[in-house]
Scaffold this motif. Structure first.
Motif, short mmCIF file in Angstrom:
data_model
loop_
_atom_site.label_atom_id
_atom_site.label_comp_id
_atom_site.label_asym_id
_atom_site.label_seq_id
_atom_site.Cartn_x
_atom_site.Cartn_y
_atom_site.Cartn_z
N TRP A 121 9.63 -5.98 -50.75
CA TRP A 121 9.57 -4.68 -50.23
C TRP A 121 9.42 -4.60 -48.71
O TRP A 121 10.07 -3.58 -48.34
CB TRP A 121 8.02 -4.08 -50.93
CG TRP A 121 7.75 -2.87 -50.69
CD1 TRP A 121 8.23 -1.62 -51.29
CD2 TRP A 121 6.99 -2.18 -49.56
NE1 TRP A 121 7.86 -0.47 -50.83
CE2 TRP A 121 7.20 -0.83 -49.57
CE3 TRP A 121 6.42 -2.78 -48.37
CZ2 TRP A 121 6.24 0.21 -48.56
CZ3 TRP A 121 5.70 -1.85 -47.41
CH2 TRP A 121 5.61 -0.51 -47.79
N ASN A 122 8.68 -5.49 -47.91
CA ASN A 122 8.68 -5.63 -46.72
C ASN A 122 9.98 -5.83 -46.14
O ASN A 122 10.54 -5.17 -45.07
CB ASN A 122 7.86 -6.82 -46.11
CG ASN A 122 6.46 -6.41 -46.36
OD1 ASN A 122 6.15 -5.56 -46.69
ND2 ASN A 122 5.53 -7.58 -46.55
N GLU B 188 12.95 -4.96 -47.51
CA GLU B 188 14.05 -3.77 -47.84
C GLU B 188 13.51 -2.39 -46.85
O GLU B 188 14.21 -1.85 -46.24
CB GLU B 188 13.70 -3.20 -49.16
CG GLU B 188 14.50 -2.02 -49.67
CD GLU B 188 14.25 -1.81 -51.03
OE1 GLU B 188 14.81 -2.44 -51.94
OE2 GLU B 188 13.49 -1.12 -51.55
N HIS B 189 12.14 -2.46 -46.52
CA HIS B 189 11.63 -1.35 -45.55
C HIS B 189 11.99 -1.65 -44.13
O HIS B 189 11.84 -0.80 -43.16
CB HIS B 189 10.23 -0.80 -46.10
CG HIS B 189 10.18 -0.26 -47.34
ND1 HIS B 189 10.16 -0.91 -48.61
CD2 HIS B 189 10.20 1.23 -47.44
CE1 HIS B 189 10.13 0.32 -49.22
NE2 HIS B 189 10.11 1.50 -48.69
N LYS B 190 11.89 -3.08 -43.71
CA LYS B 190 12.14 -3.45 -42.56
C LYS B 190 13.41 -2.93 -41.89
O LYS B 190 13.64 -2.62 -40.77
CB LYS B 190 12.04 -4.88 -42.18
CG LYS B 190 12.38 -5.37 -41.10
CD LYS B 190 12.03 -6.84 -40.89
CE LYS B 190 12.20 -7.35 -39.82
NZ LYS B 190 12.13 -9.00 -39.66
N GLN C 250 15.34 -0.25 -42.65
CA GLN C 250 15.65 1.22 -42.87
C GLN C 250 14.97 1.96 -41.52
O GLN C 250 14.12 1.45 -40.70
CB GLN C 250 14.65 1.82 -43.98
CG GLN C 250 15.62 1.36 -45.17
CD GLN C 250 14.74 2.08 -46.30
OE1 GLN C 250 13.93 2.62 -46.25
NE2 GLN C 250 15.28 1.95 -47.63
#
Length: 131
Positions: free
Chosen positions: A124-125, A127-129, A131
């Protein structure tokens, strides 16, 4: 003289055509570039999924295989040692019965749950890093 001017105009048209591509050519080129980029992105995501699956399988095999290998090398026999352990585990509660298989399955389930939580948080980290 008229022929000279027509040759001159022809050379200007050739020069204009060679220096500036048509809008249709630019559109087709951009579409091809976009298709190639999407194809590379999908190939990367497939590779990433395969590597992630293999790493999870290797982790599960490691969780079960490494202790089994250590016990095998040390010559640990589950029957005799569990009997000794069972006789040593006397907590004074006569109605309370601990089964070693239930305890070991519970510990393995807890370890897998912790590992799953850590892997999901890491993904999750990651993937969101970006964006």
């Amino acid at each position: 003289m008229k022929k000279h001017e027509s040759d001159r105009l022809r050379s200007l048209f050739h020069e204009i055509n060679s220096t500036e591509p048509s809008i249709d050519f630019e559109d087709r080129l951009m579409q091809q570039i976009q298709m190639v980029a999407e194809k590379q992105k999908s190939e990367r995501s497939v590779r990433t999924k395969i590597v992630m699956l293999l790493s999870v399988v290797a982790g599960v095999v490691g969780i079960f295989g490494i202790p089994a290998l250590i016990f095998y090398i040390l010559g640990w026999s589950p029957n005799s040692d569990l009997q000794m352990l069972k006789s040593d585990l006397n907590f004074g509660f006569s109605s309370l019965n601990f089964s070693s298989s239930i305890i070991s399955v519970s510990c393995i389930a807890l370890a897998l749950l912790i590992g799953d939580t850590l892997i999901r948080k890491h993904l999750w980290n990651k993937e969101h890093k970006h964006q």
